[in-house]
Design an enzyme around this catalytic site. Structure first.
Site, PDB file in Angstrom:
ATOM      1  N   ARG A 153       0.856  -1.177   0.000  1.00  0.00           N
ATOM      2  CA  ARG A 153       0.000   0.000   0.000  1.00  0.00           C
ATOM      3  C   ARG A 153       0.899   1.237   0.000  1.00  0.00           C
ATOM      4  O   ARG A 153       2.043   1.186   0.474  1.00  0.00           O
ATOM      5  CB  ARG A 153      -0.894   0.022   1.236  1.00  0.00           C
ATOM      6  CG  ARG A 153      -1.813  -1.187   1.370  1.00  0.00           C
ATOM      7  CD  ARG A 153      -2.555  -1.150   2.691  1.00  0.00           C
ATOM      8  NE  ARG A 153      -3.471  -2.274   2.850  1.00  0.00           N
ATOM      9  CZ  ARG A 153      -3.145  -3.445   3.411  1.00  0.00           C
ATOM     10  NH1 ARG A 153      -1.913  -3.623   3.857  1.00  0.00           N
ATOM     11  NH2 ARG A 153      -4.031  -4.409   3.515  1.00  0.00           N
ATOM     12  N   LYS A 173      -1.828  -2.887   7.977  1.00  0.00           N
ATOM     13  CA  LYS A 173      -2.861  -2.367   8.864  1.00  0.00           C
ATOM     14  C   LYS A 173      -2.781  -3.061  10.218  1.00  0.00           C
ATOM     15  O   LYS A 173      -2.548  -4.263  10.301  1.00  0.00           O
ATOM     16  CB  LYS A 173      -4.242  -2.586   8.242  1.00  0.00           C
ATOM     17  CG  LYS A 173      -4.480  -1.766   6.972  1.00  0.00           C
ATOM     18  CD  LYS A 173      -5.873  -1.992   6.425  1.00  0.00           C
ATOM     19  CE  LYS A 173      -6.124  -1.139   5.201  1.00  0.00           C
ATOM     20  NZ  LYS A 173      -7.487  -1.343   4.636  1.00  0.00           N
ATOM     21  N   HIS A 180      -3.837   2.521  -5.371  1.00  0.00           N
ATOM     22  CA  HIS A 180      -3.682   1.067  -5.298  1.00  0.00           C
ATOM     23  C   HIS A 180      -3.394   0.425  -6.657  1.00  0.00           C
ATOM     24  O   HIS A 180      -3.327  -0.799  -6.756  1.00  0.00           O
ATOM     25  CB  HIS A 180      -4.954   0.436  -4.732  1.00  0.00           C
ATOM     26  CG  HIS A 180      -4.953   0.314  -3.234  1.00  0.00           C
ATOM     27  ND1 HIS A 180      -3.918   0.752  -2.448  1.00  0.00           N
ATOM     28  CD2 HIS A 180      -5.863  -0.222  -2.382  1.00  0.00           C
ATOM     29  CE1 HIS A 180      -4.194   0.501  -1.173  1.00  0.00           C
ATOM     30  NE2 HIS A 180      -5.368  -0.084  -1.115  1.00  0.00           N
ATOM     31  N   ARG A 210      -0.565  -1.966  -6.812  1.00  0.00           N
ATOM     32  CA  ARG A 210      -0.909  -3.092  -5.924  1.00  0.00           C
ATOM     33  C   ARG A 210      -1.888  -4.031  -6.628  1.00  0.00           C
ATOM     34  O   ARG A 210      -1.727  -5.250  -6.584  1.00  0.00           O
ATOM     35  CB  ARG A 210      -1.506  -2.537  -4.636  1.00  0.00           C
ATOM     36  CG  ARG A 210      -1.930  -3.585  -3.599  1.00  0.00           C
ATOM     37  CD  ARG A 210      -2.297  -2.855  -2.304  1.00  0.00           C
ATOM     38  NE  ARG A 210      -3.030  -3.681  -1.356  1.00  0.00           N
ATOM     39  CZ  ARG A 210      -2.466  -4.507  -0.475  1.00  0.00           C
ATOM     40  NH1 ARG A 210      -1.153  -4.633  -0.448  1.00  0.00           N
ATOM     41  NH2 ARG A 210      -3.206  -5.180   0.381  1.00  0.00           N
ATOM     42  N   HIS A 268      -3.783  -9.428   3.209  1.00  0.00           N
ATOM     43  CA  HIS A 268      -5.235  -9.409   3.406  1.00  0.00           C
ATOM     44  C   HIS A 268      -5.616 -10.310   4.572  1.00  0.00           C
ATOM     45  O   HIS A 268      -5.165 -11.454   4.659  1.00  0.00           O
ATOM     46  CB  HIS A 268      -5.961  -9.911   2.148  1.00  0.00           C
ATOM     47  CG  HIS A 268      -5.986  -8.917   1.041  1.00  0.00           C
ATOM     48  ND1 HIS A 268      -6.200  -9.255  -0.283  1.00  0.00           N
ATOM     49  CD2 HIS A 268      -5.829  -7.564   1.052  1.00  0.00           C
ATOM     50  CE1 HIS A 268      -6.170  -8.173  -1.027  1.00  0.00           C
ATOM     51  NE2 HIS A 268      -5.946  -7.145  -0.243  1.00  0.00           N
ATOM     52  N   TYR A 272      -9.529 -10.295  -7.276  1.00  0.00           N
ATOM     53  CA  TYR A 272      -8.623 -10.327  -8.420  1.00  0.00           C
ATOM     54  C   TYR A 272      -8.900 -11.504  -9.352  1.00  0.00           C
ATOM     55  O   TYR A 272      -8.450 -11.504 -10.495  1.00  0.00           O
ATOM     56  CB  TYR A 272      -7.168 -10.348  -7.934  1.00  0.00           C
ATOM     57  CG  TYR A 272      -6.839  -9.121  -7.155  1.00  0.00           C
ATOM     58  CD1 TYR A 272      -6.683  -7.896  -7.803  1.00  0.00           C
ATOM     59  CD2 TYR A 272      -6.742  -9.144  -5.769  1.00  0.00           C
ATOM     60  CE1 TYR A 272      -6.413  -6.741  -7.085  1.00  0.00           C
ATOM     61  CE2 TYR A 272      -6.473  -7.996  -5.050  1.00  0.00           C
ATOM     62  CZ  TYR A 272      -6.323  -6.804  -5.718  1.00  0.00           C
ATOM     63  OH  TYR A 272      -6.072  -5.660  -4.998  1.00  0.00           O
TER      64      TYR A 272
END
Length: 314
Positions: free
Chosen positions: A163, A187, A260, A263, A286, A295
């Site tokens: 990110r 995160k 993004h 990414r 994730h 994706y």
């Protein structure tokens, strides 16, 4: 004689504004200290609350009914022209805020808990082709200011799928160039190791050797941040995004790029090359594989090859 043009603030409105400011500040301190949220997450909650209080003007928060609150998402969508995903995020922020006010004894009931977000249509992210990525990564050219830094940023972004915020916060010690990988802080400060290819390693080494020492001397020679601004300060994530947009525009690439985009391209190209979905999930950081599954909708070539290989009439 009073000035007729001078705006008179009514006592009730001034009191409401002060109360709103107090609870916004208290809530964001609670998120940062007791919940341990990252700085960017706390800032996002604060922005969402500022919008809520803009909508709330003239209404008394403790007296709100769920029927009245139902007008808030509609206002965000129609008046503020926010996308469905942004509206949904605002609703989540409001639910958390109301739960906090309930814990503090400000509210007896959490009416926001009854709000239902509009169904989100899954949006396919913008993905660059391999050829477009090559053009973008080669865009910073010798002779341009800090071209080595900019090329290192783009190479590292595509090599790791980081990110933008992770990239801007990366420290010198996170780049294990001799070992061929880097440490990404995601995160919730979750860490993950991501391999680096030869070209990414070379670009970062070139920047560290020939540009970064000069930048660090301008402000703080002891700085631990990997990427520095022209003045030697830690590079902001907004600046990384500006650089990406500028080089994309320079190369005539799509105007729909987001922070993004590299990414998204990283993940899609991995899947197209045959990578397992679980491995891509781990590389992206994730928490849920459901997020990574987006994706599979983007990579039509992979789906076609799977269908051809395994379907009886493929």
């Amino acid at each position: 004689m009073p000035n007729p043009r001078k705006k008179v603030v009514k006592p009730r409105r001034a009191a409401d504004a002060a109360e709103a400011s107090h609870w916004r500040d208290a809530f964001t301190r609670y998120l940062a200290t007791e919940c341990g949220l990252a700085e960017n997450s706390v800032a996002a909650y604060r922005r969402d609350l500022r919008r809520f209080y803009e909508w709330l003007a003239g209404r008394r928060l403790p007296n709100l009914t769920v029927g009245e609150l139902a007008g808030y998402p509609a206002w965000l969508s129609e008046t503020q022209e926010l996308a469905s995903a942004s509206v949904a995020r605002h609703v989540v922020s409001l639910k958390v805020f109301f739960r906090y006010l309930q814990l503090e004894g400000v509210l007896n009931d959490n009416q926001a808990a009854l709000l239902v977000s509009r169904k989100l249509w899954q949006k396919v992210p913008t993905v660059l082709s391999a050829t477009q990525v090559e053009k973008l990564l080669a865009a910073p050219q010798p002779g341009e200011p800090l071209w080595r830094r900019d090329r290192a940023i783009l190479e590292l972004a595509y090599a790791t799928g980081c990110r933008v915020s992770e990239l801007s916060r990366m420290r010198l010690e996170d780049a294990k160039l001799d070992e061929g990988h880097c440490l990404c802080h995601g995160k919730g400060d979750k860490q993950r190791l991501v391999p680096l290819g030869r070209r990414a390693v070379q670009a970062v080494e070139d920047y560290l050797e020939k540009e970064r020492p000069r930048l660090a001397q301008r402000r703080d020679p002891a700085s631990t941040r990997l990427f520095l601004s022209s003045r030697g300060a830690p590079l902001r994530r907004e600046r990384v995004w500006e650089l990406l947009k500028r080089y994309a525009r320079q190369e005539g690439l799509t105007s729909k790029l987001s922070p993004h985009s590299l990414r998204h391209s990283f993940a899609t190209h991995l899947l197209a090359g045959g990578a397992d979905l679980r491995h891509v999930q781990e590389l992206l950081g994730h928490a849920s594989i459901a997020t990574t599954q987006l994706y599979t909708h983007v990579d039509h070539s992979r789906l076609k090859s799977v269908h051809k290989a395994f379907h009886p009439r493929g």
